[in-house]
Enzyme design. Sequence first.
Site, PDB file in Angstrom:
ATOM      1  N   GLU A 297     130.665  72.081  72.821  1.00  0.00           N
ATOM      2  CA  GLU A 297     130.434  70.689  73.121  1.00  0.00           C
ATOM      3  C   GLU A 297     131.653  70.008  72.727  1.00  0.00           C
ATOM      4  O   GLU A 297     132.052  68.936  73.832  1.00  0.00           O
ATOM      5  CB  GLU A 297     129.471  70.040  72.367  1.00  0.00           C
ATOM      6  CG  GLU A 297     129.092  68.562  72.436  1.00  0.00           C
ATOM      7  CD  GLU A 297     128.204  67.903  71.336  1.00  0.00           C
ATOM      8  OE1 GLU A 297     128.437  66.859  71.007  1.00  0.00           O
ATOM      9  OE2 GLU A 297     127.503  68.698  70.688  1.00  0.00           O
TER      10      GLU A 297
ATOM     11  N   ASP B  48     133.711  68.260  76.056  1.00  0.00           N
ATOM     12  CA  ASP B  48     133.895  66.868  76.287  1.00  0.00           C
ATOM     13  C   ASP B  48     135.247  66.595  76.571  1.00  0.00           C
ATOM     14  O   ASP B  48     135.661  65.718  77.442  1.00  0.00           O
ATOM     15  CB  ASP B  48     133.493  66.173  74.896  1.00  0.00           C
ATOM     16  CG  ASP B  48     133.756  64.593  74.813  1.00  0.00           C
ATOM     17  OD1 ASP B  48     133.175  63.991  75.838  1.00  0.00           O
ATOM     18  OD2 ASP B  48     134.470  64.221  73.763  1.00  0.00           O
TER      19      ASP B  48
ATOM     20  N   ASP C 143     125.212  66.532  75.161  1.00  0.00           N
ATOM     21  CA  ASP C 143     125.499  67.752  74.413  1.00  0.00           C
ATOM     22  C   ASP C 143     125.602  69.081  75.390  1.00  0.00           C
ATOM     23  O   ASP C 143     126.733  69.651  74.997  1.00  0.00           O
ATOM     24  CB  ASP C 143     124.743  67.785  72.944  1.00  0.00           C
ATOM     25  CG  ASP C 143     125.171  66.597  72.277  1.00  0.00           C
ATOM     26  OD1 ASP C 143     125.909  65.517  72.405  1.00  0.00           O
ATOM     27  OD2 ASP C 143     124.490  66.399  71.106  1.00  0.00           O
TER      28      ASP C 143
ATOM     29  N   GLU D 249     127.980  68.912  77.893  1.00  0.00           N
ATOM     30  CA  GLU D 249     129.273  69.308  77.598  1.00  0.00           C
ATOM     31  C   GLU D 249     129.654  70.683  76.978  1.00  0.00           C
ATOM     32  O   GLU D 249     130.455  71.319  77.193  1.00  0.00           O
ATOM     33  CB  GLU D 249     129.837  68.338  76.376  1.00  0.00           C
ATOM     34  CG  GLU D 249     129.999  66.774  76.935  1.00  0.00           C
ATOM     35  CD  GLU D 249     129.787  65.828  75.939  1.00  0.00           C
ATOM     36  OE1 GLU D 249     130.247  64.631  76.411  1.00  0.00           O
ATOM     37  OE2 GLU D 249     129.750  66.021  74.754  1.00  0.00           O
TER      38      GLU D 249
END
EC number: 3.1.26.3
Length: 179
Positions: free
Chosen positions: A46, A50, A128, A131
């Site tokens: 994650e 991101d 989450d 990502e």
Amino acid sequence: MNRQDIGFVQSSINYQFKNLQLLEQAFTRKSYSEEHPEVQNNEVLEFYGDEILDFFVTKMMYKRFSRILNNELVSEKNEGELTKLKSILVSKESLARCMYNIGFSKFLYLGKSDEKNEVYKSKSVNEDLFEAIIGAVAADCDWNYENLEKVCRTMLDMETTNGYLALLVKEKSHRLGFG
């Protein structure tokens, strides 16, 4: 996830994993890995996802709104406008909506407490997941930018494009005096 679920996810994101374990890890919540210590969770994936998403969206906005003119960068939008647009494109709501619309949250590996609390419905959990999938692709393709760009574009097109287009229409309406 069974073979059919894995096929659905891969075709939906327009990427075929070499290492299917990375894909499964993207769907594994910390609560599950705490109950199954032999399994890694999606938190690090994650984090990487991101960062990749931020870079991709920034590059996309650069290509759309900026150009070099007389050896200087000229942009149709100022820093504040770009910041606002980026925040909409990568907002928790936008990314979660992508996961809701495609139905990926039903594939999450959840611990008993997460199942009981139905966290798969949470915007944060779905953001989450979005990502983590990108992070898993990065690890699987050894950070090949063409693959990452294709997956980011595909995943954002699941819903975010509508928010982006709505923002552009709203801005144009304000400029034309429609309030």
